[in-house]
Design an enzyme around this catalytic site. Structure first.
Site, PDB file in Angstrom:
ATOM      1  N   CYS A   1      13.677 -23.819  -5.106  1.00  0.00           N
ATOM      2  CA  CYS A   1      12.231 -23.841  -5.373  1.00  0.00           C
ATOM      3  C   CYS A   1      11.776 -25.287  -5.526  1.00  0.00           C
ATOM      4  O   CYS A   1      12.397 -26.053  -6.278  1.00  0.00           O
ATOM      5  CB  CYS A   1      11.916 -23.041  -6.644  1.00  0.00           C
TER       6      CYS A   1
ATOM      7  N   CYS B   1      19.671 -28.594 -27.461  1.00  0.00           N
ATOM      8  CA  CYS B   1      19.773 -29.960 -26.954  1.00  0.00           C
ATOM      9  C   CYS B   1      18.997 -30.039 -25.649  1.00  0.00           C
ATOM     10  O   CYS B   1      19.341 -29.358 -24.670  1.00  0.00           O
ATOM     11  CB  CYS B   1      21.238 -30.341 -26.736  1.00  0.00           C
TER      12      CYS B   1
ATOM     13  N   CYS C   1      -9.258   1.974 -12.362  1.00  0.00           N
ATOM     14  CA  CYS C   1      -8.909   0.968 -11.350  1.00  0.00           C
ATOM     15  C   CYS C   1      -8.798  -0.419 -11.978  1.00  0.00           C
ATOM     16  O   CYS C   1      -7.912  -1.206 -11.608  1.00  0.00           O
ATOM     17  CB  CYS C   1      -9.939   0.975 -10.229  1.00  0.00           C
TER      18      CYS C   1
ATOM     19  N   CYS D   1      10.813 -25.620  -9.661  1.00  0.00           N
ATOM     20  CA  CYS D   1      11.802 -25.529 -10.736  1.00  0.00           C
ATOM     21  C   CYS D   1      13.243 -25.665 -10.249  1.00  0.00           C
ATOM     22  O   CYS D   1      14.168 -25.623 -11.060  1.00  0.00           O
ATOM     23  CB  CYS D   1      11.631 -24.213 -11.487  1.00  0.00           C
TER      24      CYS D   1
ATOM     25  N   CYS E   1       7.498 -11.533   6.221  1.00  0.00           N
ATOM     26  CA  CYS E   1       6.778 -12.773   6.520  1.00  0.00           C
ATOM     27  C   CYS E   1       7.452 -13.950   5.827  1.00  0.00           C
ATOM     28  O   CYS E   1       8.414 -13.795   5.080  1.00  0.00           O
ATOM     29  CB  CYS E   1       5.318 -12.654   6.094  1.00  0.00           C
TER      30      CYS E   1
END
Length: 510
Positions: free
Chosen positions: A447, A399, A308, A450, A460
């Protein structure tokens, strides 16, 4: 009755007891005295009047403070009350002078037998009242002297006085000092007062260095101080030496036990995993585990089977693996230690776990940059004054301003070339337009950490960014938690704080 007749009766009774007890010396002395006094006697045989078998006497004891207790004594009916007092003194430590016996509703005298008071069978009762000894100066010497006198009285010598051992020869009388008539020896020198502390309970005079009462074991008064000039006797010195030796052995054993416990903890700390010492049940798979088959987590002491814990580590999306214990009351917030994780996983799984931790650290940092070379694992933390990053893995120069690799062009040339290619790339243009429509219609969002585009499929209102792993509340389009991470309600959507949802349309953002 004159004094001579009374003395003759006492000697006759002493002769009777001596003959019955087989004491030849006492019987001879009594017979000689009776013969010298020419006392008329009548001697006849009679059957035994006092049984000599042992019986159990039920005694109710009460002291001056009205405290009552019941005891059983094994006695003989022919015992005298004086012998009964001596037995109680030897068994329970109460001096005979403090004992007052009431038998058959009569105050018992020392020379009377129990049989004369009706004590003849098991279950007969008597009453013992313990007098207060506060006004009596008791010491071991007086108790011993009293016991010896009582034994002499039982033998019939009542008018004797115990003298110290060794002959006492009176010295010549001093000139000029007349001696009083009738006094053959000088007065005895009074004994000095006993030195020691008086027990507040039984008033026994104990030796100064004794910490508790010798009779009733009550503690010595705290205010008592041992006299500075006191010199302990041989018995006290032996007792003090024994106490010091016992204390030394106790301190030595305590130190050995502490050292053993320390070594045990050191050996336990050197192990990567702590195994169970008693049978346990895994709270995840409910397997019954024998001693040594389960792992006890160091931080929270919860016990699980190896399988587990290994599954929990492999499926974890966090760099820190939480304890998998959860019930109806709470979920454990303890973490698995690094050495526990390393001991549970194979080398390959442990390397993947380390790579996951590095990836999470990279994605959650606003100042991280990943090399743009395909399939390259190189990345870095950049600063404001640094514009280029040389990858330590593929050695290409990235860069940081353009967030691309253009080693043969400068930034202006690269951006012009990128705009030119975008006009001719139909697929890139269609993808860009589709994302803009989804953002405008609320089917996708950026987001808050980021700025990549994320969307919710179903269920949900809780989602997690696949790049920086930030938990997001879909309905508020912001972070779920504050800057402290999961559980920090100082920021984020603050859903269910004080029982209030974060938005009227919230569908459970956890």
């Amino acid at each position: 009755m004159d004094e001579k007749t009374k003395k003759a009766e006492e000697m006759a009774l002493s002769l009777t007891r001596a003959v019955a007890g087989g004491d030849e010396q006492v019987a001879m002395k009594c017979a000689i005295w009776l013969a010298e006094q020419r006392v008329p006697l009548s001697v006849q045989l009679k059957p035994e009047v006092s049984p000599t078998q042992d019986i159990r006497l039920w005694v109710s004891v009460e002291d001056a403070q009205m405290h009552t207790v019941t005891i059983w004594l094994t006695v003989r009916p022919d015992m005298t009350v004086a012998s009964l007092k001596d037995m109680v003194f030897l068994d329970y430590g109460f001096p005979p002078v403090l004992q007052q016996w009431v038998i058959g509703q009569r105050l018992a005298r020392d020379q009377e037998t129990l049989h004369s008071h009706g004590v003849r069978q098991n279950g007969d009762s008597a009453y013992l009242y313990l007098l207060s000894a506060r006004n009596t100066s008791l010491n071991p010497q007086e108790l011993q002297r009293e016991r010896q006198l009582r034994m002499l009285e039982d033998l019939g010598f009542k008018d004797l006085t115990l003298q110290p051992r060794g002959p006492l020869e009176p010295g010549p009388p001093k000139p000029g000092v007349p001696q009083e008539p009738g006094r053959g020896q000088p007065d005895a020198v009074p004994e000095p007062p006993p030195v020691g502390w008086q027990c507040p309970g039984c008033t026994f005079i104990n030796k100064p260095t004794r910490p508790g009462c010798e009779m009733c074991c009550r503690a010595r008064p705290e205010a008592y101080q041992v006299p500075a000039s006191y010199q302990p006797d041989e018995e006290e010195r032996a007792r003090l030496a024994g106490e010091e030796e016992a204390l030394r052995q106790y301190q030595q054993r305590k130190q050995q036990q502490q050292e053993g416990n320390y070594l045990q903890h050191v050996q336990l700390d050197q192990r990567s995993l702590v195994l169970n010492t008693e049978p346990a049940e895994c709270p995840v798979c409910y397997s019954v585990l024998a001693p040594g088959e389960a792992v006890v987590l160091r931080e929270c002491l919860h016990t699980f089977c190896r399988e587990c814990l290994q599954g929990t580590i492999r499926n974890s999306q966090e760099a820190e693996v939480s304890c998998p214990f959860i019930d109806n009351t709470y979920s454990c917030s303890g973490k698995l230690l690094e050495r526990e994780i390393k001991a549970l996983l194979t080398p390959e799984d442990y390397q993947r776990f380390l790579d996951l931790g590095i990836s999470i650290a990279e994605n959650r940092s606003a100042f991280s940059y990943h090399c743009k070379t395909p399939d390259c694992k190189g990345w870095c933390f950049f600063e404001d004054d640094v514009n280029e990053f040389t990858c330590p893995v593929c050695f290409h120069v990235n860069c940081l301003l353009c967030k691309a690799i253009h080693e043969q062009m400068n930034c202006k040339e690269y951006q012009e070339d990128l705009a030119l290619r975008a006009q001719n790339d139909v697929a890139a243009r269609q993808t860009t337009e589709m994302l803009k429509v989804m953002l405008q219609q609320g089917e996708a969002m950026r987001c808050p950490q980021c700025q990549i585009v994320v969307q919710k499929k179903d269920g949900c209102d809780w989602i997690r960014c696949t790049v920086c792993h930030t938990e997001i509340c879909w309905v508020t389009k912001g972070p779920r938690w504050g800057p402290g991470g999961p559980g920090d309600t100082s920021g984020g959507c603050r859903c269910r704080v004080n029982g209030i949802p974060c938005h009227p349309s919230c569908q459970n953002c956890h």
